[in-house]
Design an enzyme around this catalytic site. Sequence first.
Site, PDB file in Angstrom:
ATOM      1  N   ASP A   1      51.877  12.434 -46.080  1.00 26.37           N
ATOM      2  CA  ASP A   1      52.485  13.133 -44.941  1.00 26.37           C
ATOM      3  C   ASP A   1      52.907  12.188 -43.817  1.00 26.37           C
ATOM      4  O   ASP A   1      53.445  12.622 -42.808  1.00 26.37           O
ATOM      5  CB  ASP A   1      51.514  14.187 -44.402  1.00 26.37           C
ATOM      6  CG  ASP A   1      50.185  13.586 -43.947  1.00 26.37           C
ATOM      7  OD1 ASP A   1      50.040  12.344 -43.985  1.00 26.37           O
ATOM      8  OD2 ASP A   1      49.293  14.357 -43.559  1.00 26.37           O
ATOM      9  N   GLY A   2      52.613  10.904 -43.987  1.00 25.90           N
ATOM     10  CA  GLY A   2      53.017   9.941 -42.962  1.00 25.90           C
ATOM     11  C   GLY A   2      52.120   9.939 -41.734  1.00 25.90           C
ATOM     12  O   GLY A   2      52.389   9.262 -40.755  1.00 25.90           O
TER      13      GLY A   2
ATOM     14  N   ASP B   1      48.597  -5.554 -51.475  1.00 29.23           N
ATOM     15  CA  ASP B   1      49.388  -5.050 -50.338  1.00 29.23           C
ATOM     16  C   ASP B   1      48.564  -5.037 -49.058  1.00 29.23           C
ATOM     17  O   ASP B   1      49.104  -4.806 -47.975  1.00 29.23           O
ATOM     18  CB  ASP B   1      49.942  -3.650 -50.633  1.00 29.23           C
ATOM     19  CG  ASP B   1      48.865  -2.673 -51.060  1.00 29.23           C
ATOM     20  OD1 ASP B   1      48.249  -2.911 -52.119  1.00 29.23           O
ATOM     21  OD2 ASP B   1      48.629  -1.688 -50.342  1.00 29.23           O
TER      22      ASP B   1
HETATM   23  P1  AMP Z   1      46.414   1.886 -47.696  1.00 26.03           P
HETATM   24  O1  AMP Z   1      45.387   2.324 -48.695  1.00 26.03           O
HETATM   25  O2  AMP Z   1      46.206   2.460 -46.317  1.00 26.03           O
HETATM   26  O3  AMP Z   1      46.623   0.424 -47.675  1.00 26.03           O
HETATM   27  O4  AMP Z   1      47.783   2.569 -48.182  1.00 26.03           O
HETATM   28  C1  AMP Z   1      48.365   2.318 -49.420  1.00 26.03           C
HETATM   29  C2  AMP Z   1      49.771   2.872 -49.435  1.00 26.03           C
HETATM   30  O5  AMP Z   1      49.769   4.293 -49.240  1.00 26.03           O
HETATM   31  C3  AMP Z   1      50.692   2.313 -48.366  1.00 26.03           C
HETATM   32  O6  AMP Z   1      51.975   2.222 -48.907  1.00 26.03           O
HETATM   33  C4  AMP Z   1      50.616   3.364 -47.285  1.00 26.03           C
HETATM   34  O7  AMP Z   1      51.731   3.345 -46.457  1.00 26.03           O
HETATM   35  C5  AMP Z   1      50.556   4.637 -48.104  1.00 26.03           C
HETATM   36  N1  AMP Z   1      49.919   5.734 -47.386  1.00 26.03           N
HETATM   37  C6  AMP Z   1      48.615   5.838 -47.044  1.00 26.03           C
HETATM   38  N2  AMP Z   1      48.391   6.999 -46.393  1.00 26.03           N
HETATM   39  C7  AMP Z   1      49.574   7.637 -46.299  1.00 26.03           C
HETATM   40  C8  AMP Z   1      49.999   8.877 -45.731  1.00 26.03           C
HETATM   41  N3  AMP Z   1      49.147   9.707 -45.121  1.00 26.03           N
HETATM   42  N4  AMP Z   1      51.306   9.201 -45.827  1.00 26.03           N
HETATM   43  C9  AMP Z   1      52.166   8.379 -46.441  1.00 26.03           C
HETATM   44  N5  AMP Z   1      51.840   7.212 -46.999  1.00 26.03           N
HETATM   45  C10 AMP Z   1      50.548   6.830 -46.932  1.00 26.03           C
HETATM   46 MG    MG Z   2      47.719  -0.844 -46.841  1.00 23.68          MG
END
Ligand code: AMP
Ligand code: MG
Length: 497
Positions: A125-126, A252
């Site tokens: 949901d961003g 990442d």
């Molecule tokens: P992270 O585990 O926070 O490093 O996120 C891994 C990936 O998932 C990244 O590309 C984030 O931008 C994406 N992501 C995490 N949470 C959300 C969210 N609520 N909405 C959209 N993308 C998300």
């Molecule tokens: Mg990340």
Amino acid sequence: MSQQTLFDFDNSYVNLSPKLFSNQSPTPVSNPSMIALNHTLVEQLGLNTSDFQTDEGLAVLSGNRIPSGAEPIATAYAGHQFGNWVPQLGDGRAVLLGEIVNKEGTRYDIQLKGAGPTPYSRNGDGRAAVGPVVREYVVSEAMAALGVPTTRALAAVSTGDTVRRETLLPGAILTRVASSHIRVGTFQFFAARRDTETIKLLTDHVISRHYPQLRDASNPPLALLAETLKQQVELIAHWQSIGFIHGVMNTDNASVAGITIDYGPCAFMDTYHPSTVFSSIDHASRYAYQNQPSIAQWNMANLAQCLLAIIDEDEDKALQAAQDVIDSFPALFSESYLSRFRHKLGLSTEQENDEKLIADFLVLMQESHMDFTNTFRQLSTQMDDVQANTLQAQNNTDSFFEKSETQQWISRWHARMQRDNNSTEARVEIMHQNNPAYIPRNHKVEQIIAAATEQNYKPMEQMLSVLSNPYKEQPNMQAYAQAPNEDEIVRATFCGT
Ligand code: AMP
Ligand code: MG
């Protein structure tokens, strides 16, 4: 509408290549209000606190208004998540407003995390919930105060909207500041597409931004690999020395600038055990405490893969050169790790059996289920002639230190200290600078999150204040130094996405 200049933007990433990002403005929120503003960081960045305490400031920090000079983007990256290749990730909920350069000439990204969907959101949901935002704010600021390279938190605002996770939760946005958000995964995105031109562009950018001393290296991409690896070595040794477990060391989430980035299910270890894992999604314990160094090396091998094409036209030569760099990881790590743990023991020279002395102490701690932070902090009271003014947190260190195995170890340690030729004061000083009294304890973090979810930000404020000075005992703040009671122990953490 007046356009105050909150940030004096000087954007570079957006001008490198349109392939690196998508233009993306934050999505407005209904009713923003301030959770926390980091006055100290505002000043360090050469910005004005009062600018952020206005309606305009709040509008910018919530994504409701784009400040002048911003060129908002979501950046592209790929990555290995728990070892599995994902060709497209990218900023799924973060918007990079732009870059600023402070008085010292250091460039910083200003990013809103939780600012709405982007082309990289996949099914997300961003948005971000207040809990993870508060967690990232407090833990990243604690890391900075502990001296660990990290992204910083400039502000947190609540959005007035709810986000749906397992339940409905109040939404929030974190303003994250980083020397850059460029990851191993950023390189991987383009390497996987065989886009050597963009890899070159990125390499030049990272060198001039983070490692300008490498510009004149005989092989800049190889030098970049070696330097990035060195920074990772230093970073992970630092994490190990304070019991920090990142929890999602995906490529990442591996910064090429050597900073800690992406505070999801991260946690500080209370009771010492090398196989400690907190993340609820890390079923195979890939990112356990003891695995962090080898995972960092694995992440660096992935960076190496991306650079091969520009290290040498001759594939074999490129591979050999890169392999040599990757193979240097364990020895460099051991050196950095030993140096940090020697300091934790108050030692300032290098001697042959130090590694065993350190390892044996850790085993003793493990066998007695000792609190990692408090045991090291209180170790200084075990010097023959010390009158250390160490905070007596409620814990079981006394009986641990009375055990005969521990006493035997302490005798070895005393003998070892004699060979350092340091005064007791100097030793205590080294120990107190390397063994924090306060870390962001999981159970305390949970308490401030619970309060923040009810719009009570006072506990967060107090915890931030204590953690801003982690190496110094503070009167009446024992609660922050105490290991959790049995019923307070946090066994699992969630990334909350
Ligand atoms: P992270 O585990 O926070 O490093 O996120 C891994 C990936 O998932 C990244 O590309 C984030 O931008 C994406 N992501 C995490 N949470 C959300 C969210 N609520 N909405 C959209 N993308 C998300
Ligand atoms: Mg990340």
